[in-house]
Design an enzyme around this catalytic site. Structure first.
Site, PDB file in Angstrom:
ATOM      1  N   ASP A   9      -8.536  21.701  -4.969  1.00  0.00           N
ATOM      2  CA  ASP A   9      -7.288  22.072  -5.746  1.00  0.00           C
ATOM      3  C   ASP A   9      -7.308  21.441  -7.157  1.00  0.00           C
ATOM      4  O   ASP A   9      -8.400  20.680  -7.322  1.00  0.00           O
ATOM      5  CB  ASP A   9      -6.013  21.778  -4.999  1.00  0.00           C
ATOM      6  CG  ASP A   9      -4.888  22.183  -5.794  1.00  0.00           C
ATOM      7  OD1 ASP A   9      -4.802  23.287  -6.447  1.00  0.00           O
ATOM      8  OD2 ASP A   9      -3.992  21.041  -6.177  1.00  0.00           O
ATOM      9  N   ASP A  11      -4.459  21.322 -10.274  1.00  0.00           N
ATOM     10  CA  ASP A  11      -3.283  20.516 -10.566  1.00  0.00           C
ATOM     11  C   ASP A  11      -2.705  19.804  -9.382  1.00  0.00           C
ATOM     12  O   ASP A  11      -2.424  20.468  -8.322  1.00  0.00           O
ATOM     13  CB  ASP A  11      -2.354  21.704 -10.937  1.00  0.00           C
ATOM     14  CG  ASP A  11      -2.658  22.668 -12.267  1.00  0.00           C
ATOM     15  OD1 ASP A  11      -1.833  22.422 -13.373  1.00  0.00           O
ATOM     16  OD2 ASP A  11      -3.696  23.333 -12.071  1.00  0.00           O
ATOM     17  N   ASP A 175      -2.984  18.517  -2.657  1.00  0.00           N
ATOM     18  CA  ASP A 175      -1.979  17.762  -2.612  1.00  0.00           C
ATOM     19  C   ASP A 175      -0.692  18.449  -2.291  1.00  0.00           C
ATOM     20  O   ASP A 175       0.394  17.884  -2.103  1.00  0.00           O
ATOM     21  CB  ASP A 175      -1.798  17.208  -4.157  1.00  0.00           C
ATOM     22  CG  ASP A 175      -1.362  18.586  -4.833  1.00  0.00           C
ATOM     23  OD1 ASP A 175      -0.221  18.514  -5.439  1.00  0.00           O
ATOM     24  OD2 ASP A 175      -1.991  19.562  -5.267  1.00  0.00           O
TER      25      ASP A 175
END
Length: 226
Positions: A9, A11, A175
């Site tokens: 991922d 951001d 995240d």
């Protein structure tokens, strides 16, 4: 873990882009004559792509109920947001600790790296170039690169197919719940990072294959497997 492909991922995993996203969100709200919000409020609206961020900002909360906004309102606001973000993108965005060196070590160790983000693809190359990462990733997908985005498994499976690497040899690293669910939906092992944007929920509650509190511990774990 006999893994070959690391799908990251963006951001909240590799970069902290909240300051730029918050500035663009507030610039949009100001243009539309609406109330602005502190960065810590906007932080909790990030992680599901630009459209939902815009809609959350317009209604001032995480959950956007059906009928609260018209499609026309949201479409217009999103275009205002895109223009603001284009002008701001990258000015305050930073890499998390150890990410720059860690990505290079993982690539040097023989892993193939890919990037799957829900951020619109038009904003991704500029940010990658600002960190000198444009040559690290063998495949890069944005939230609008395909017809669906995370937590749908399609982007992850597309990366595996494009790179001709079986899903059993891939791992999704992120995240937020979208990352973990996308990996689980694709039957791909998942590695969670606890420091990013996950709406206040501990990433471990989503049962990733493993979870880490820093990029360095994730990196060390993967280098031992290489």
């Amino acid at each position: 873990m006999d893994k070959q492909l690391l799908i990251f991922d963006f951001d909240g995993t590799l970069i902290d882009s909240v300051p730029d996203l918050a500035d663009a969100t507030n610039a949009m709200l100001t243009t539309l004559g609406k109330e602005t919000y502190p960065i810590e409020t906007i932080r909790n609206w990030i992680g599901n792509g630009s459209r939902l961020l815009v809609e959350r900002a317009l209604v001032g909360k995480v959950e956007v109920l059906e009928g609260e906004l018209t499609v026309e309102e949201a479409d217009h606001a999103e275009q205002v947001f895109f223009e603001a973000y284009k002008n701001l993108s990258g000015s305050k965005t930073v890499a998390y600790p150890d990410v720059d060196s860690g990505l290079k070590k993982l690539k040097d160790a023989g892993y193939t790296l890919a990037l799957v983000t829900n951020k619109p693809i038009r904003f991704v190359p500029k940010i990658l170039q600002s960190f000198g990462w444009q040559d690290l990733f063998s495949e890069v997908l944005g939230g609008d690169s395909l017809s669906t985005k995370k937590p749908d498994p399609a982007p992850l499976l597309h990366v595996c197919e494009t790179l001709n690497i079986s899903s059993e040899k891939a791992v999704m690293i992120g995240d937020s719940r979208n990352d973990i669910l996308a990996g689980q939906n694709a039957n791909i092992d998942t590695l969670g990072l606890s420091y990013g944007y996950n709406y206040g929920q501990d990433i471990r509650e989503l049962n990733p294959t493993e979870a880490f509190d820093s990029f360095k511990t994730l990196q060390d774990y993967l280098l031992k497997q290489a």
